[in-house]
Design a protein around this motif. Structure first.
Motif, mmCIF file in Angstrom:
data_model
loop_
_atom_site.group_PDB
_atom_site.id
_atom_site.type_symbol
_atom_site.label_atom_id
_atom_site.label_comp_id
_atom_site.label_asym_id
_atom_site.label_seq_id
_atom_site.Cartn_x
_atom_site.Cartn_y
_atom_site.Cartn_z
ATOM 1 N N GLY A 1 0.809 -1.209 0.000
ATOM 2 C CA GLY A 1 0.000 0.000 0.000
ATOM 3 C C GLY A 1 0.841 1.257 0.000
ATOM 4 N N VAL A 2 1.939 1.262 0.768
ATOM 5 C CA VAL A 2 2.828 2.422 0.780
ATOM 6 C C VAL A 2 3.436 2.631 -0.610
ATOM 7 C CG1 VAL A 2 4.951 3.396 1.738
ATOM 8 C CG2 VAL A 2 3.351 2.184 3.228
ATOM 9 N N LEU A 3 3.829 1.554 -1.265
ATOM 10 C CA LEU A 3 4.404 1.668 -2.607
ATOM 11 C C LEU A 3 3.380 2.172 -3.609
ATOM 12 C CD1 LEU A 3 6.563 -1.599 -2.707
ATOM 13 C CD2 LEU A 3 7.335 0.745 -2.287
ATOM 14 N N ALA A 4 2.141 1.736 -3.465
ATOM 15 C CA ALA A 4 1.079 2.220 -4.346
ATOM 16 C C ALA A 4 0.823 3.707 -4.118
ATOM 17 C CB ALA A 4 -0.201 1.420 -4.120
ATOM 18 N N ALA A 5 0.862 4.123 -2.860
ATOM 19 C CA ALA A 5 0.678 5.542 -2.555
ATOM 20 C C ALA A 5 1.820 6.367 -3.147
ATOM 21 C CB ALA A 5 0.610 5.749 -1.044
ATOM 22 N N GLU A 6 3.030 5.829 -3.076
ATOM 23 C CA GLU A 6 4.166 6.558 -3.645
ATOM 24 C C GLU A 6 3.983 6.770 -5.139
ATOM 25 O OE1 GLU A 6 8.878 6.441 -4.679
ATOM 26 O OE2 GLU A 6 7.684 4.616 -4.560
ATOM 27 N N ALA A 7 3.443 5.775 -5.824
ATOM 28 C CA ALA A 7 3.225 5.917 -7.264
ATOM 29 C C ALA A 7 2.278 7.077 -7.558
ATOM 30 C CB ALA A 7 2.668 4.608 -7.834
ATOM 31 N N GLU A 8 1.236 7.232 -6.744
ATOM 32 C CA GLU A 8 0.313 8.351 -6.946
ATOM 33 C C GLU A 8 0.980 9.688 -6.637
ATOM 34 O OE1 GLU A 8 -4.037 10.100 -5.565
ATOM 35 O OE2 GLU A 8 -3.336 8.206 -4.726
ATOM 36 N N LEU A 9 1.771 9.726 -5.583
ATOM 37 C CA LEU A 9 2.506 10.942 -5.254
ATOM 38 C C LEU A 9 3.390 11.375 -6.421
ATOM 39 C CD1 LEU A 9 3.495 9.871 -1.648
ATOM 40 C CD2 LEU A 9 2.172 11.924 -2.172
ATOM 41 N N ALA A 10 4.153 10.424 -6.942
ATOM 42 C CA ALA A 10 5.076 10.726 -8.037
ATOM 43 C C ALA A 10 4.333 11.190 -9.279
ATOM 44 C CB ALA A 10 5.923 9.502 -8.351
ATOM 45 N N ALA A 11 3.198 10.578 -9.568
ATOM 46 C CA ALA A 11 2.423 10.941 -10.751
ATOM 47 C C ALA A 11 1.867 12.356 -10.648
ATOM 48 C CB ALA A 11 1.281 9.948 -10.953
ATOM 49 N N ASN A 12 1.872 12.908 -9.434
ATOM 50 C CA ASN A 12 1.380 14.266 -9.243
ATOM 51 C C ASN A 12 2.490 15.265 -8.942
ATOM 52 O OD1 ASN A 12 -1.691 14.279 -9.400
ATOM 53 N ND2 ASN A 12 -1.314 12.496 -8.103
ATOM 54 N N GLY A 13 3.734 14.892 -9.272
ATOM 55 C CA GLY A 13 4.843 15.828 -9.189
ATOM 56 C C GLY A 13 5.412 16.025 -7.813
ATOM 57 N N ILE A 14 5.043 15.153 -6.865
ATOM 58 C CA ILE A 14 5.494 15.293 -5.483
ATOM 59 C C ILE A 14 6.779 14.497 -5.283
ATOM 60 C CG2 ILE A 14 4.895 14.834 -3.072
ATOM 61 C CD1 ILE A 14 1.931 15.225 -3.924
ATOM 62 N N SER A 15 7.851 15.178 -4.928
ATOM 63 C CA SER A 15 9.143 14.523 -4.739
ATOM 64 C C SER A 15 9.468 14.287 -3.265
ATOM 65 C CB SER A 15 10.266 15.344 -5.393
ATOM 66 O OG SER A 15 10.251 16.679 -4.917
ATOM 67 N N THR A 16 8.829 15.064 -2.373
ATOM 68 C CA THR A 16 8.937 14.864 -0.927
ATOM 69 C C THR A 16 7.525 14.905 -0.364
ATOM 70 O OG1 THR A 16 11.101 15.952 -0.791
ATOM 71 C CG2 THR A 16 9.848 15.761 1.250
ATOM 72 N N ALA A 17 7.159 13.883 0.412
ATOM 73 C CA ALA A 17 5.785 13.801 0.904
ATOM 74 C C ALA A 17 5.758 13.488 2.389
ATOM 75 C CB ALA A 17 5.008 12.727 0.149
ATOM 76 N N VAL A 18 5.001 14.274 3.136
ATOM 77 C CA VAL A 18 4.747 14.014 4.549
ATOM 78 C C VAL A 18 3.429 13.251 4.644
ATOM 79 C CG1 VAL A 18 4.248 15.047 6.794
ATOM 80 C CG2 VAL A 18 6.011 16.055 5.319
ATOM 81 N N LEU A 19 3.498 12.012 5.144
ATOM 82 C CA LEU A 19 2.303 11.196 5.306
ATOM 83 C C LEU A 19 1.754 11.419 6.710
ATOM 84 C CD1 LEU A 19 3.287 7.845 3.547
ATOM 85 C CD2 LEU A 19 2.542 10.025 2.564
ATOM 86 N N ALA A 20 0.564 12.002 6.794
ATOM 87 C CA ALA A 20 -0.025 12.411 8.063
ATOM 88 C C ALA A 20 -0.908 11.301 8.616
ATOM 89 C CB ALA A 20 -0.844 13.685 7.865
ATOM 90 N N GLN A 21 -0.479 10.712 9.724
ATOM 91 C CA GLN A 21 -1.185 9.567 10.302
ATOM 92 C C GLN A 21 -1.665 9.886 11.720
ATOM 93 O OE1 GLN A 21 -2.280 6.587 9.192
ATOM 94 N NE2 GLN A 21 -3.156 6.359 11.243
ATOM 95 N N PHE A 22 -2.940 9.630 11.960
ATOM 96 C CA PHE A 22 -3.540 9.882 13.266
ATOM 97 C C PHE A 22 -3.088 8.879 14.334
ATOM 98 C CE2 PHE A 22 -6.786 12.495 11.194
ATOM 99 C CZ PHE A 22 -7.071 13.428 12.185
ATOM 100 N N HIS A 23 -3.065 9.374 15.564
ATOM 101 C CA HIS A 23 -3.033 8.571 16.786
ATOM 102 C C HIS A 23 -4.231 9.083 17.571
ATOM 103 C CE1 HIS A 23 -0.822 6.677 20.347
ATOM 104 N NE2 HIS A 23 -1.840 7.318 20.911
ATOM 105 N N SER A 24 -5.372 8.398 17.404
ATOM 106 C CA SER A 24 -6.617 8.984 17.860
ATOM 107 C C SER A 24 -7.556 7.985 18.520
ATOM 108 C CB SER A 24 -7.343 9.637 16.673
ATOM 109 O OG SER A 24 -8.620 10.105 17.037
ATOM 110 N N TRP A 25 -8.370 8.493 19.441
ATOM 111 C CA TRP A 25 -9.434 7.725 20.072
ATOM 112 C C TRP A 25 -10.517 7.324 19.067
ATOM 113 C CZ3 TRP A 25 -13.936 10.245 19.114
ATOM 114 C CH2 TRP A 25 -13.855 11.610 18.861
ATOM 115 N N GLU A 26 -10.506 7.944 17.888
ATOM 116 C CA GLU A 26 -11.531 7.659 16.878
ATOM 117 C C GLU A 26 -11.444 6.232 16.345
ATOM 118 O OE1 GLU A 26 -11.980 11.744 14.485
ATOM 119 O OE2 GLU A 26 -9.943 11.332 15.200
#
Length: 383
Positions: A77-102
């Motif tokens: 899944g991380v590799l698939a996400a990277e492919a989408e990032l790259a296809a949109n011109g993103i060379s550095t990406a901060v992946l924002a992940q919750f630590h939440s009671w939700e």
């Protein structure tokens, strides 16, 4: 993967002082050089820009968990996400992940899986992926273990959120969407409500706990920010704790307070593309027009940083140099990334190449390595 050793010629190149018509850019050993390489590639008809630095995005969730329980290979899944990032011109990406009671995709245990997967594939990715922890402030029982978790996964960046529906809880009412939220968290709705009520009851303990936690994180060198600031007083409190980044301020008052206090301001690129906030908050375009933005982030939609920057140019809000800085050099400054964000000799070879006819992404290069290549430009590189 070997980095490119090549000089790109004939394209219009966005330099720190503006467009260089039919310029040239040399890549060698992963950095930008001023010495021409033996191999040259003609990029006439293209525009070469600094690679996009995305400071906050959670669009990767659809790749890691496209349907509940449907995919357990999180590394893929991380590799698939990277492919989408790259296809949109993103060379550095901060992946924002919750630590939440939700719970669910925002649960603390899920966050550990995400960070572990990012670590596991770091030698396979070209895009520079950086983790961000989004911590729910009223999870008081989790404060003690948080610094160790940050050390374990080398998390460089934490943002604080509070998604508790305090007004409903204070009025003794059930929050909206309670049952659906509880089911996503695999909890009985009454148990879920009781948990929320208990966190709300202990709300007066939170400020002191945050003061102590932020002090410890500051000593660790962790970048800190607040999310959805609403007031100048609230921003001042976060600034005093060392959280010098204001992510997606919801009001003009909060954004102005951040600017007056010397804080960094990140706005959502989808807000610009949509023409306003989907939650009825202050317009990002309005804040940009008033100089109250340092960087635009993808939030939930990876195509938006490129689209937003170009839209600001088409609408004569900013020129290309200033608009693109909101997704490149401005973003680099927010996180203190001094090795990227501009097309300058000695910096990382992070580039996005757009087709000049339609401004679509033709290629993305991160650290001198190709992460995305499509269409006619592929023939030029490979021919």
């Amino acid at each position: 993967m070997t980095s490119l050793e090549v000089t790109l010629t004939g394209a219009d190149v966005l330099r720190p002082d503006g467009i260089e018509a039919r310029g040239s850019v040399t890549l060698t050993q992963g950095i930008l050089s001023d010495s021409p390489a033996d191999r040259q590639v003609d990029l006439s008809g293209y525009l070469v820009l600094p690679g996009i630095i995305d400071l906050h995005g959670d669009g990767f969730e659809r790749h890691l968990a496209p349907r509940r329980g449907a995919m357990n290979e999180m590394d893929e899944g991380v590799l698939a996400a990277e492919a989408e990032l790259a296809a949109n011109g993103i060379s550095t990406a901060v992946l924002a992940q919750f630590h939440s009671w939700e719970g669910g995709l925002r649960a603390p245990e899920y966050a550990e899986r995400v960070f572990a997967a990012m670590t596991a594939v770091q030698d396979k990715t070209v895009t520079d992926l950086m983790p961000q922890l989004r911590f729910e402030t009223h999870m008081l029982d989790d404060y003690a273990g948080l610094p160790d978790k940050i050390r374990k996964f080398a998390l460089p960046y934490i943002v604080f959120n509070d998604h508790l529906p305090h007004s409903k809880l204070a009025a003794g009412k059930k929050p909206p969407r309670l049952v659906g939220q509880a089911l996503k968290a695999a909890r009985n709705p009454e148990v879920h409500l009781a948990m929320m009520q208990e966190m709300h009851r202990r709300r007066d303990e939170v400020p002191a706990a945050l003061d102590a936690l932020c002090g410890e994180l500051a000593k660790m060198g962790v970048k800190m920010g607040s999310h959805d600031d609403q007031t100048s007083a609230g921003r001042a409190v976060w600034r005093a704790r060392g959280a010098a980044i204001s992510e997606f301020p919801e009001t003009l008052e909060a954004a102005q307070a951040a600017r007056d206090g010397g804080d960094h301001i990140i706005l959502g690129a989808p807000n610009v593309v949509r023409g306003g906030s989907h939650n009825g908050n202050v317009s990002a375009k309005e804040l940009i027009e008033q100089g109250l933005c340092d960087a635009l982030a993808s939030d939930y939609h990876y195509p938006s940083p490129r689209r937003a920057a170009l839209m600001l140019v088409r609408q004569s809000v900013l020129d290309l140099k200033s608009a693109w800085a909101l997704v490149s050099s401005g973003s680099a400054q927010v996180l203190g990334l001094r090795d990227r964000g501009e097309i300058c000799t000695g910096l990382r070879a992070d580039l996005v190449i757009l087709n000049a006819k339609d401004n679509q992404v033709a290629a993305t290069i991160s650290g001198g390595r190709v992460s995305y290549l499509a269409g006619d430009i592929a023939n030029r590189f490979l021919g």
